[in-house]
Design a protein around this motif. Structure first.
Motif, PDB file in Angstrom:
ATOM      1  N   GLY A 161      27.073  60.309  68.542  1.00  0.00           N
ATOM      2  CA  GLY A 161      28.040  61.409  68.536  1.00  0.00           C
ATOM      3  C   GLY A 161      29.217  61.153  67.617  1.00  0.00           C
ATOM      4  N   LEU A 162      29.599  59.904  67.510  1.00  0.00           N
ATOM      5  CA  LEU A 162      30.724  59.538  66.658  1.00  0.00           C
ATOM      6  C   LEU A 162      30.448  59.846  65.190  1.00  0.00           C
ATOM      7  CD1 LEU A 162      33.534  58.361  66.835  1.00  0.00           C
ATOM      8  CD2 LEU A 162      32.541  56.089  66.568  1.00  0.00           C
ATOM      9  N   ILE A 163      29.199  59.794  64.775  1.00  0.00           N
ATOM     10  CA  ILE A 163      28.852  60.134  63.390  1.00  0.00           C
ATOM     11  C   ILE A 163      29.314  61.550  63.069  1.00  0.00           C
ATOM     12  CG2 ILE A 163      26.923  60.609  61.815  1.00  0.00           C
ATOM     13  CD1 ILE A 163      25.402  58.317  63.216  1.00  0.00           C
ATOM     14  N   PHE A 164      29.079  62.478  63.975  1.00  0.00           N
ATOM     15  CA  PHE A 164      29.431  63.888  63.744  1.00  0.00           C
ATOM     16  C   PHE A 164      30.937  64.108  63.773  1.00  0.00           C
ATOM     17  CE2 PHE A 164      25.332  63.620  65.921  1.00  0.00           C
ATOM     18  CZ  PHE A 164      24.516  64.189  64.959  1.00  0.00           C
ATOM     19  N   VAL A 165      31.571  63.491  64.748  1.00  0.00           N
ATOM     20  CA  VAL A 165      33.018  63.661  64.899  1.00  0.00           C
ATOM     21  C   VAL A 165      33.763  63.060  63.707  1.00  0.00           C
ATOM     22  CG1 VAL A 165      34.996  63.101  66.361  1.00  0.00           C
ATOM     23  CG2 VAL A 165      32.841  63.787  67.404  1.00  0.00           C
ATOM     24  N   ILE A 190      24.281  66.274  57.904  1.00  0.00           N
ATOM     25  CA  ILE A 190      24.727  66.341  59.302  1.00  0.00           C
ATOM     26  C   ILE A 190      23.916  67.333  60.149  1.00  0.00           C
ATOM     27  CG2 ILE A 190      26.683  67.135  60.732  1.00  0.00           C
ATOM     28  CD1 ILE A 190      26.965  64.216  59.940  1.00  0.00           C
ATOM     29  N   PRO A 191      23.614  68.537  59.679  1.00  0.00           N
ATOM     30  CA  PRO A 191      22.835  69.459  60.526  1.00  0.00           C
ATOM     31  C   PRO A 191      21.472  68.907  60.940  1.00  0.00           C
ATOM     32  CG  PRO A 191      23.918  70.680  58.785  1.00  0.00           C
ATOM     33  CD  PRO A 191      24.110  69.219  58.465  1.00  0.00           C
ATOM     34  N   VAL A 192      20.804  68.169  60.070  1.00  0.00           N
ATOM     35  CA  VAL A 192      19.506  67.578  60.405  1.00  0.00           C
ATOM     36  C   VAL A 192      19.673  66.521  61.493  1.00  0.00           C
ATOM     37  CG1 VAL A 192      17.584  66.198  59.513  1.00  0.00           C
ATOM     38  CG2 VAL A 192      18.537  68.061  58.134  1.00  0.00           C
ATOM     39  N   LEU A 193      20.703  65.687  61.358  1.00  0.00           N
ATOM     40  CA  LEU A 193      20.966  64.676  62.383  1.00  0.00           C
ATOM     41  C   LEU A 193      21.327  65.333  63.712  1.00  0.00           C
ATOM     42  CD1 LEU A 193      23.005  61.957  60.452  1.00  0.00           C
ATOM     43  CD2 LEU A 193      20.576  61.939  61.076  1.00  0.00           C
ATOM     44  N   TYR A 194      22.044  66.437  63.644  1.00  0.00           N
ATOM     45  CA  TYR A 194      22.421  67.157  64.857  1.00  0.00           C
ATOM     46  C   TYR A 194      21.170  67.613  65.623  1.00  0.00           C
ATOM     47  CZ  TYR A 194      23.961  70.955  67.862  1.00  0.00           C
ATOM     48  OH  TYR A 194      24.165  71.779  68.935  1.00  0.00           O
ATOM     49  N   GLN A 206      22.358  58.534  57.996  1.00  0.00           N
ATOM     50  CA  GLN A 206      20.968  58.431  58.445  1.00  0.00           C
ATOM     51  C   GLN A 206      20.634  56.998  58.850  1.00  0.00           C
ATOM     52  OE1 GLN A 206      18.535  61.185  58.591  1.00  0.00           O
ATOM     53  NE2 GLN A 206      17.801  59.624  59.993  1.00  0.00           N
ATOM     54  N   VAL A 207      21.070  56.025  58.054  1.00  0.00           N
ATOM     55  CA  VAL A 207      20.807  54.615  58.366  1.00  0.00           C
ATOM     56  C   VAL A 207      21.470  54.230  59.689  1.00  0.00           C
ATOM     57  CG1 VAL A 207      21.295  52.238  57.620  1.00  0.00           C
ATOM     58  CG2 VAL A 207      20.394  53.890  55.986  1.00  0.00           C
ATOM     59  N   MET A 208      22.715  54.654  59.861  1.00  0.00           N
ATOM     60  CA  MET A 208      23.417  54.342  61.108  1.00  0.00           C
ATOM     61  C   MET A 208      22.737  55.012  62.301  1.00  0.00           C
ATOM     62  SD  MET A 208      25.918  52.307  60.342  1.00  0.00           S
ATOM     63  CE  MET A 208      27.091  52.394  61.665  1.00  0.00           C
ATOM     64  N   PHE A 209      22.402  56.287  62.151  1.00  0.00           N
ATOM     65  CA  PHE A 209      21.747  57.028  63.235  1.00  0.00           C
ATOM     66  C   PHE A 209      20.447  56.334  63.629  1.00  0.00           C
ATOM     67  CE2 PHE A 209      19.347  60.382  65.270  1.00  0.00           C
ATOM     68  CZ  PHE A 209      20.310  61.120  65.944  1.00  0.00           C
ATOM     69  N   ASP A 210      19.639  55.971  62.640  1.00  0.00           N
ATOM     70  CA  ASP A 210      18.358  55.304  62.915  1.00  0.00           C
ATOM     71  C   ASP A 210      18.572  53.945  63.585  1.00  0.00           C
ATOM     72  OD1 ASP A 210      17.068  57.472  61.802  1.00  0.00           O
ATOM     73  OD2 ASP A 210      16.682  56.489  59.884  1.00  0.00           O
ATOM     74  N   TRP A 211      19.605  53.231  63.150  1.00  0.00           N
ATOM     75  CA  TRP A 211      19.880  51.931  63.761  1.00  0.00           C
ATOM     76  C   TRP A 211      20.291  52.110  65.212  1.00  0.00           C
ATOM     77  CZ3 TRP A 211      23.494  49.040  66.276  1.00  0.00           C
ATOM     78  CH2 TRP A 211      23.300  47.659  66.302  1.00  0.00           C
ATOM     79  N   TYR A 212      21.151  53.080  65.474  1.00  0.00           N
ATOM     80  CA  TYR A 212      21.565  53.347  66.852  1.00  0.00           C
ATOM     81  C   TYR A 212      20.353  53.703  67.711  1.00  0.00           C
ATOM     82  CZ  TYR A 212      26.352  53.745  64.994  1.00  0.00           C
ATOM     83  OH  TYR A 212      27.562  53.524  64.386  1.00  0.00           O
ATOM     84  N   LYS A 213      19.463  54.508  67.153  1.00  0.00           N
ATOM     85  CA  LYS A 213      18.274  54.935  67.886  1.00  0.00           C
ATOM     86  C   LYS A 213      17.379  53.745  68.240  1.00  0.00           C
ATOM     87  CE  LYS A 213      14.559  58.342  67.432  1.00  0.00           C
ATOM     88  NZ  LYS A 213      13.990  59.347  66.522  1.00  0.00           N
ATOM     89  N   ASP A 245      25.103  57.135  49.304  1.00  0.00           N
ATOM     90  CA  ASP A 245      26.091  58.156  49.641  1.00  0.00           C
ATOM     91  C   ASP A 245      26.251  58.275  51.154  1.00  0.00           C
ATOM     92  OD1 ASP A 245      23.927  59.713  50.606  1.00  0.00           O
ATOM     93  OD2 ASP A 245      23.755  60.822  48.739  1.00  0.00           O
ATOM     94  N   GLY A 246      27.148  59.177  51.552  1.00  0.00           N
ATOM     95  CA  GLY A 246      27.437  59.367  52.968  1.00  0.00           C
ATOM     96  C   GLY A 246      26.245  59.857  53.766  1.00  0.00           C
ATOM     97  N   ASN A 247      25.394  60.660  53.156  1.00  0.00           N
ATOM     98  CA  ASN A 247      24.207  61.143  53.869  1.00  0.00           C
ATOM     99  C   ASN A 247      23.276  59.995  54.227  1.00  0.00           C
ATOM    100  OD1 ASN A 247      24.592  64.026  53.977  1.00  0.00           O
ATOM    101  ND2 ASN A 247      24.405  63.971  51.762  1.00  0.00           N
TER     102      ASN A 247
END
Length: 124
Positions: free
Chosen positions: A42-46, A58-62, A22-29, A16-18
């Motif tokens: 930032g683009l993930i949130f926008v 989203i709030p956890v990633l924020y 998370q996978v994208m955020f972790d990869w970027y990190k 799912d989108g969540n």
């Protein structure tokens, strides 16, 4: 390009989108640095707000983003997107109205079979 590399290397589909976020955020990190990392995250949130996905993770990633980038010039835009996400996810639906998570649905029949004999409105 990051998404293509992630899914080619991991060989798995996200459910799912969540999980995708998370996978994208972790990869970027792990793979990006500096301003490029900040903007990609930032683009993930926008995108969540602009596309009206309003993923519940989203709030956890924020919170993680704020720890990594406490002085980001993107924070006002991200916080605006976050507020839309929170408002949407706190909205209570009238009785009898259901919003299905269709991330894992593969056929139209999977949706309609749950509501045999009922009127169904589907916004595609």
């Amino acid at each position: 390009m990051a998404g293509i590399e992630i899914f080619q290397n991991n060989g798995k589909q996200v459910k799912d989108g969540n999980e995708r976020n998370q996978v994208m955020f972790d990869w970027y990190k792990a793979n990006l640095q500096g301003r490029v990392q900040e903007v990609a995250m930032g683009l993930i949130f926008v995108e969540d707000a602009n596309r009206e996905y309003y993923a519940i993770g989203i709030p956890v990633l924020y919170e993680e983003f704020k720890k990594l980038w406490p002085n980001s010039i993107l924070l006002p835009k991200i916080e605006s997107a976050l507020q839309k996400n929170i408002a949407f996810n706190k909205t209570e639906l009238p009785e009898g109205v259901n919003i299905l998570n269709t991330d894992s649905v593969r056929t139209f029949k999977e949706i309609t079979s749950q509501y045999a004999g009922k009127v169904i409105f589907i916004d595609v």
